[in-house]
Design an enzyme around this catalytic site. Structure first.
Site, PDB file in Angstrom:
ATOM      1  N   ASP D  18      -0.410  -8.349   1.955  1.00  0.00           N
ATOM      2  CA  ASP D  18      -1.384  -9.420   1.748  1.00  0.00           C
ATOM      3  C   ASP D  18      -2.005  -9.792   3.089  1.00  0.00           C
ATOM      4  O   ASP D  18      -1.705  -9.183   4.112  1.00  0.00           O
ATOM      5  CB  ASP D  18      -0.750 -10.616   1.025  1.00  0.00           C
ATOM      6  N   HIS D  19      -2.870 -10.762   3.079  1.00  0.00           N
ATOM      7  CA  HIS D  19      -3.682 -11.035   4.272  1.00  0.00           C
ATOM      8  C   HIS D  19      -2.849 -11.567   5.437  1.00  0.00           C
ATOM      9  O   HIS D  19      -3.343 -11.639   6.565  1.00  0.00           O
ATOM     10  CB  HIS D  19      -4.843 -11.977   3.927  1.00  0.00           C
TER      11      HIS D  19
END
Lengths: 130, 130, 130, 130
Positions: D18-19
């Site tokens: 994820d980011h």
């Protein structure tokens, strides 16, 4: 004839992004499907599935990516649909970032209707109302 | 000129399927990306990202769905790549079910290379070797 | 002291289910996180990330599954939070099916706050307000 | 008595992260399930499902997160299983990063066997062999 544009909000969560910092490309297909389900209506989709054994399958998807949405944004999915034949729905769908001047992602999605044995079936009228 | 076809195995797990009994349509994009990463090599992708700040983004994806893969199957992803310009890689990728006589899913995927500020950058030579 | 229960709606889409006909077990962790993000607020999460380099990481998750949610249902996620120490938030979260008499899934989720170098940092006051 | 540790490799792709730059926490549950399926064998799982209408459901999951795996890494999933009763399998599973000196993620996963009507059924002998 294509329907009016339906508008649907999607929130971008951690789960949607990847380590490059933007939404993972495959996830827009999920967003577009959620929006289509909102147009047809979850109750009607459940009814078609349980009573008639009918579901929808994506037959073709063309997706153009122009910009990457980021964590925390609320995207607007704009969806138009037309019945291309008795057996095919064609959706034009776009994902807009907040304040965007053009769509971040655009797609044309072709849907068919299939029964439990994967046989093609005519599009049910309730699904084509758009 | 397009490369030879690279072959990559994908196992279909619970997580990949949906309640209709087949692989969820967006997941083929994940399979195709895993196969592309195997062609370029994870170590090289990590190096490009950490040392040069370069990553790849899907710019366009056209996907045709002919058949639905099922839980427990091992799919073969066949991938060919050509460098369309200094700035674009075009991949032709197919997903084959066991014993299939034609591809279950076919895709054309256009990739660009971007830096950390989302600016276009030339395709690195190591990524175009295919 | 634990907060009041926050309530958050989740729609079950095709993407959430697996071929057994119910929501794939890992996806409840996604639902619970969406609910936590709604409590803290996406704008505040983005601000913490961009201005202070702070994010949240799940440190421990205990999940009990009693019933499986199905396609088309709207689930209610009920979330309570308490600050267990300066460095840990403990969330109690439940997923309720429509008309359910007890939670379908219950979880206790421990969150810590980390900076970009993965170092522990005190929980920001805005995240503990619950 | 617990089985020997089974070892299973997982590659971390874009889709998994994820980011924040590491693997999204829910995805370890996917990795652990892939490893369990490899132990039991996909062919046997398909057979149980198609011939006997039997599947497995996670009843309880306790997961501890110590370190975050990153894009491009190959993780080793180590899995041990014991039959806790005629109706429950208990798995101890760990995810190891390359060169790690302790597990990045540890889990205890309780599995039950259910038929198509979601009724509990005894664990099939082939699933408990570990």
């Amino acid at each position: 004839m294509e329907s009016e544009a339906h508008r649907f909000q999607v929130q971008v969560y951690y789960e949607d992004t990847d380590h490059s910092g933007v939404v993972y490309h495959a996830n827009y297909l999920k967003y577009f499907e959620r929006a289509r389900e909102a147009v047809i209506g979850p109750a009607e989709l459940v009814r078609l599935w349980k009573e008639a054994g009918l579901g929808f399958a994506v037959y073709r998807a063309e997706v153009g990516y122009q910009d990457g949405a980021e964590f925390g944004e609320t995207l607007e999915i704009r969806s138009r649909v037309r019945k291309d034949s008795d057996y095919r729905l064609v959706w034009h769908q776009e994902a807009w970032r907040p304040g965007g001047r053009k769509p971040a992602v655009k797609a044309e999605i072709h849907l068919v209707c299939i029964d439990r044995h994967k046989n093609l079936r005519p599009i049910p009228p309730t699904a084509a109302a758009g």
